[in-house]
Structure formats: structure tokens, C-alpha cells
Design a protein around this motif. Structure first.
Motif, PDB file in Angstrom:
ATOM      1  N   TYR A  92      -5.711 -23.646   0.501  1.00 23.66           N
ATOM      2  CA  TYR A  92      -4.402 -24.167   0.906  1.00 23.66           C
ATOM      3  C   TYR A  92      -3.453 -24.066  -0.277  1.00 23.66           C
ATOM      4  O   TYR A  92      -3.876 -24.022  -1.433  1.00 23.66           O
ATOM      5  CB  TYR A  92      -4.481 -25.615   1.412  1.00 23.66           C
ATOM      6  CG  TYR A  92      -5.095 -26.588   0.439  1.00 23.66           C
ATOM      7  CD1 TYR A  92      -4.330 -27.219  -0.547  1.00 23.66           C
ATOM      8  CD2 TYR A  92      -6.458 -26.901   0.502  1.00 23.66           C
ATOM      9  CE1 TYR A  92      -4.894 -28.107  -1.434  1.00 23.66           C
ATOM     10  CE2 TYR A  92      -7.033 -27.790  -0.384  1.00 23.66           C
ATOM     11  CZ  TYR A  92      -6.250 -28.398  -1.355  1.00 23.66           C
ATOM     12  OH  TYR A  92      -6.814 -29.269  -2.245  1.00 23.66           O
ATOM     13  N   VAL A 120       1.107 -24.119  10.240  1.00 22.54           N
ATOM     14  CA  VAL A 120       1.473 -24.674  11.538  1.00 22.54           C
ATOM     15  C   VAL A 120       2.240 -23.616  12.313  1.00 22.54           C
ATOM     16  O   VAL A 120       3.299 -23.168  11.891  1.00 22.54           O
ATOM     17  CB  VAL A 120       2.340 -25.939  11.381  1.00 22.54           C
ATOM     18  CG1 VAL A 120       2.811 -26.436  12.745  1.00 22.54           C
ATOM     19  CG2 VAL A 120       1.566 -27.028  10.646  1.00 22.54           C
ATOM     20  N   LYS A 123       3.744 -27.062  16.782  1.00 21.84           N
ATOM     21  CA  LYS A 123       3.711 -28.473  16.409  1.00 21.84           C
ATOM     22  C   LYS A 123       2.610 -29.209  17.164  1.00 21.84           C
ATOM     23  O   LYS A 123       2.381 -28.977  18.354  1.00 21.84           O
ATOM     24  CB  LYS A 123       5.052 -29.142  16.727  1.00 21.84           C
ATOM     25  CG  LYS A 123       6.227 -28.621  15.915  1.00 21.84           C
ATOM     26  CD  LYS A 123       6.210 -29.177  14.503  1.00 21.84           C
ATOM     27  CE  LYS A 123       7.525 -28.859  13.786  1.00 21.84           C
ATOM     28  NZ  LYS A 123       7.538 -29.338  12.405  1.00 21.84           N
ATOM     29  N   ALA A 124       1.925 -30.119  16.444  1.00 20.36           N
ATOM     30  CA  ALA A 124       0.890 -30.977  17.031  1.00 20.36           C
ATOM     31  C   ALA A 124      -0.237 -30.177  17.672  1.00 20.36           C
ATOM     32  O   ALA A 124      -0.902 -30.656  18.583  1.00 20.36           O
ATOM     33  CB  ALA A 124       1.493 -31.951  18.033  1.00 20.36           C
ATOM     34  N   PRO A 126      -3.670 -27.257  16.740  1.00 18.08           N
ATOM     35  CA  PRO A 126      -4.520 -26.853  15.627  1.00 18.08           C
ATOM     36  C   PRO A 126      -3.824 -25.829  14.726  1.00 18.08           C
ATOM     37  O   PRO A 126      -2.977 -25.048  15.173  1.00 18.08           O
ATOM     38  CB  PRO A 126      -5.744 -26.247  16.323  1.00 18.08           C
ATOM     39  CG  PRO A 126      -5.786 -26.923  17.648  1.00 18.08           C
ATOM     40  CD  PRO A 126      -4.350 -27.103  18.042  1.00 18.08           C
ATOM     41  N   LEU A 127      -4.180 -25.841  13.465  1.00 17.30           N
ATOM     42  CA  LEU A 127      -3.662 -24.880  12.507  1.00 17.30           C
ATOM     43  C   LEU A 127      -4.172 -23.478  12.829  1.00 17.30           C
ATOM     44  O   LEU A 127      -5.216 -23.313  13.457  1.00 17.30           O
ATOM     45  CB  LEU A 127      -4.101 -25.265  11.088  1.00 17.30           C
ATOM     46  CG  LEU A 127      -3.630 -26.622  10.574  1.00 17.30           C
ATOM     47  CD1 LEU A 127      -4.437 -27.028   9.344  1.00 17.30           C
ATOM     48  CD2 LEU A 127      -2.148 -26.595  10.246  1.00 17.30           C
ATOM     49  N   ASP A 142       6.376 -24.502   7.921  1.00 19.95           N
ATOM     50  CA  ASP A 142       6.726 -25.892   8.178  1.00 19.95           C
ATOM     51  C   ASP A 142       6.747 -26.688   6.884  1.00 19.95           C
ATOM     52  O   ASP A 142       5.948 -26.449   5.978  1.00 19.95           O
ATOM     53  CB  ASP A 142       5.717 -26.512   9.154  1.00 19.95           C
ATOM     54  CG  ASP A 142       6.232 -26.522  10.582  1.00 19.95           C
ATOM     55  OD1 ASP A 142       6.850 -25.520  10.976  1.00 19.95           O
ATOM     56  OD2 ASP A 142       6.032 -27.529  11.284  1.00 19.95           O
ATOM     57  N   GLY A 178      -0.716 -36.511   9.784  1.00 24.62           N
ATOM     58  CA  GLY A 178      -0.279 -35.664  10.887  1.00 24.62           C
ATOM     59  C   GLY A 178      -1.380 -35.285  11.850  1.00 24.62           C
ATOM     60  O   GLY A 178      -1.108 -34.853  12.981  1.00 24.62           O
ATOM     61  N   TYR A 180      -3.431 -32.770  11.647  1.00 22.36           N
ATOM     62  CA  TYR A 180      -3.620 -31.335  11.838  1.00 22.36           C
ATOM     63  C   TYR A 180      -5.042 -30.878  11.505  1.00 22.36           C
ATOM     64  O   TYR A 180      -5.633 -30.084  12.246  1.00 22.36           O
ATOM     65  CB  TYR A 180      -2.603 -30.545  11.012  1.00 22.36           C
ATOM     66  CG  TYR A 180      -1.238 -30.489  11.653  1.00 22.36           C
ATOM     67  CD1 TYR A 180      -0.969 -29.578  12.676  1.00 22.36           C
ATOM     68  CD2 TYR A 180      -0.222 -31.349  11.271  1.00 22.36           C
ATOM     69  CE1 TYR A 180       0.268 -29.523  13.292  1.00 22.36           C
ATOM     70  CE2 TYR A 180       1.024 -31.311  11.879  1.00 22.36           C
ATOM     71  CZ  TYR A 180       1.267 -30.394  12.882  1.00 22.36           C
ATOM     72  OH  TYR A 180       2.490 -30.352  13.500  1.00 22.36           O
ATOM     73  N   PHE A 181      -5.606 -31.363  10.410  1.00 21.59           N
ATOM     74  CA  PHE A 181      -6.947 -30.899  10.058  1.00 21.59           C
ATOM     75  C   PHE A 181      -7.994 -31.403  11.042  1.00 21.59           C
ATOM     76  O   PHE A 181      -8.923 -30.669  11.410  1.00 21.59           O
ATOM     77  CB  PHE A 181      -7.301 -31.306   8.622  1.00 21.59           C
ATOM     78  CG  PHE A 181      -6.971 -30.251   7.615  1.00 21.59           C
ATOM     79  CD1 PHE A 181      -5.755 -30.256   6.950  1.00 21.59           C
ATOM     80  CD2 PHE A 181      -7.865 -29.228   7.340  1.00 21.59           C
ATOM     81  CE1 PHE A 181      -5.444 -29.266   6.026  1.00 21.59           C
ATOM     82  CE2 PHE A 181      -7.560 -28.234   6.424  1.00 21.59           C
ATOM     83  CZ  PHE A 181      -6.346 -28.253   5.764  1.00 21.59           C
ATOM     84  N   ARG A 183      -7.517 -32.074  14.243  1.00 18.22           N
ATOM     85  CA  ARG A 183      -7.370 -31.275  15.456  1.00 18.22           C
ATOM     86  C   ARG A 183      -7.960 -29.885  15.273  1.00 18.22           C
ATOM     87  O   ARG A 183      -8.584 -29.329  16.184  1.00 18.22           O
ATOM     88  CB  ARG A 183      -5.886 -31.160  15.839  1.00 18.22           C
ATOM     89  CG  ARG A 183      -5.345 -32.349  16.590  1.00 18.22           C
ATOM     90  CD  ARG A 183      -3.986 -32.052  17.192  1.00 18.22           C
ATOM     91  NE  ARG A 183      -2.963 -31.882  16.180  1.00 18.22           N
ATOM     92  CZ  ARG A 183      -2.217 -32.867  15.687  1.00 18.22           C
ATOM     93  NH1 ARG A 183      -2.397 -34.106  16.118  1.00 18.22           N
ATOM     94  NH2 ARG A 183      -1.296 -32.631  14.777  1.00 18.22           N
ATOM     95  N   THR A 184      -7.754 -29.321  14.087  1.00 15.99           N
ATOM     96  CA  THR A 184      -8.250 -27.970  13.824  1.00 15.99           C
ATOM     97  C   THR A 184      -9.768 -27.939  13.807  1.00 15.99           C
ATOM     98  O   THR A 184     -10.395 -27.064  14.425  1.00 15.99           O
ATOM     99  CB  THR A 184      -7.689 -27.455  12.490  1.00 15.99           C
ATOM    100  OG1 THR A 184      -6.256 -27.501  12.535  1.00 15.99           O
ATOM    101  CG2 THR A 184      -8.147 -26.040  12.214  1.00 15.99           C
TER     102      THR A 184
END
Length: 230
Positions: A92, A120, A123-124, A126-127, A142, A178, A180-181, A183-184
Motif C-alpha cells: 500500500y 477504491v 465507494k463502500a 471491496p478494494l 480516492d 471505512g 474497506y479491508f 469487506r475486501t
């Protein structure tokens, strides 16, 4: 600074008195709405505290921390996986005072790994991951974070880094909030081997895990391997 010796009264708003009992008491598969709100408030306060402490680190000390973590990372990868030639590894781009691991990513690229960076795209959601090399001409994504351009190859990582604001001995991470991780990691199958990267001073007794929180495989800091499988 370590939080392991802090008294429970340290927290301004203990989640449903959770700070006064063993954190393992809570059933991670059950969410009480009041408890969830308390946990969210507590996490927000902890993020602010940890961010302030990290921002106070000098440029020189931050560089030294990044160098130490990078060395531990390369050593861990060699011991655990051997050669990463031809394998997809996600790092990253450092933001918000995070340790800079780009030298380690460059070393992995030169050793034949297919290095990728997350971004991203929706929005909202997975990456997604795009291939990166030290010569990649980055564009702004983003939050103004540099990311590989749209024409860069999309890949799925086998091994992934996850930045952490805080971490626990159980290999849970406190991120930026957020989601994101999490969800991913929940969406990827097979799930990549995930290495949390944080500072030793950011150790927490617990994050009061909720059902959406995903335990990482290991945590690495400037002191080396701290949590997870050896």
C-alpha cells in the motif's frame, strides 16, 4: 508506549462495561445495538489518540521505523514463503504518517514478485488491486492517494499487507473506520495471507471484535512478529 498495562478506567466510554471484564467474554457472533454503538464511539476515540501519537513521531524516527518494519517484513516473507517470484503481493502507498515500505516493495519487485496496490474503484465496495512497479506513473485516487493508472493490470493478491492504526495479540486490527479491508478480505476467495503492519506503540488489549471484523494472519511492527502464526 504499550497499552497492555493500562487500567480499564483509561477509556472514556467503556463499551457496555467491557473494559471491566475479560474481552473474550463477548460473543463475536452476537451484536447488541447499544454495545455496537459504544464500541464504535470507543474505536473513534482510539483512532484519534493513536493518530495523534503517530503524527507526533519525527520524520527521522518515522524513517527508521519504516526501515525496521521493511527489514522484518522481507525476513518474514523469506522464512514463510521462500521466493515470491511470480506471486502477487499487495502492499500500500503510505499516507497519514504510516511507515514507508516502498523500499521493501521495490525489493520484492526486483526479486520477481508481482507487486500490486489497492484502490477504491466503487465507494463502500471491496478494494481492487492493480500492478505496480517502481516505474509506474501514479495517478490520484480516492482521498488523493496515489494509485496505479486504470491501464495497469488488475490482479488478485495471494499475500497482502494491511495498514493498522491499532492491533491486538489476537491479530485483530483497528483500521481507519471505512471498512474497506474487511469487506475486501470477506469478498476474496481464496483469501490472501494478510499481514497487518503497525507500530509497537499501537498495541491494544482488545478492539472488542464485532462480526464484521476479520482476524489477520500476522501482525508485524518495528519489533518484528507480534501476533498470529509464526
Amino acid at each position: 508506549m504499550s497499552n497492555s498495562d493500562e487500567a480499564p478506567g483509561r477509556y472514556a466510554s467503556p463499551p457496555c462495561m467491557a473494559a471491566e471484564v475479560d474481552p473474550t467474554y463477548f460473543d463475536p457472533d452476537y451484536v447488541d445495538p447499544e454495545q455496537a454503538r459504544d464500541v464504535a464511539r470507543w474505536r473513534k476515540a482510539e483512532r484519534q489518540r493513536l493518530r495523534s501519537e503517530r503524527d507526533a513521531i519525527s520524520v527521522a524516527d518515522r524513517a527508521a521505523l519504516g526501515e525496521a518494519i521493511g527489514a522484518h517484513l522481507l525476513g518474514f516473507l523469506a522464512d514463510r514463503f521462500g521466493s515470491l517470484e511470480g506471486r502477487v503481493f499487495s502492499g500500500y502507498w503510505p499516507i497519514k504518517g504510516e511507515p514507508d515500505l516502498r523500499p521493501a516493495l521495490t525489493a520484492l519487485h526486483r526479486a520477481g514478485a508481482h507487486v500490486a496496490l489497492p484502490l477504491v474503484e466503487v465507494k463502500a465496495a471491496p478494494l481492487v488491486f492493480r500492478r505496480w512497479t517502481p516505474e509506474t506513473k501514479m495517478v490520484r485516487g480516492d482521498w488523493n492517494i496515489p494509485v496505479p493508472p486504470p491501464e495497469a493490470e488488475a490482479v488478485i493478491p495471494e499475500i497482502s499487507l494491511a495498514p493498522v492504526m491499532g492491533w491486538t495479540e489476537g491479530a485483530y486490527r483497528l483500521g481507519y473506520g471505512g471498512g474497506y479491508f474487511d469487506r475486501t478480505l470477506a469478498a476474496l476467495s481464496p483469501r490472501p495471507f494478510t499481514i497487518g503492519i503497525g507500530l509497537q506503540a499501537a498495541r491494544l488489549a482488545t478492539i472488542y471484535p464485532q462480526p464484521h471484523d476479520i482476524r489477520l494472519d500476522v501482525i508485524l511492527t518495528e519489533a518484528g512478529l507480534q501476533a498470529g502464526a509464526a
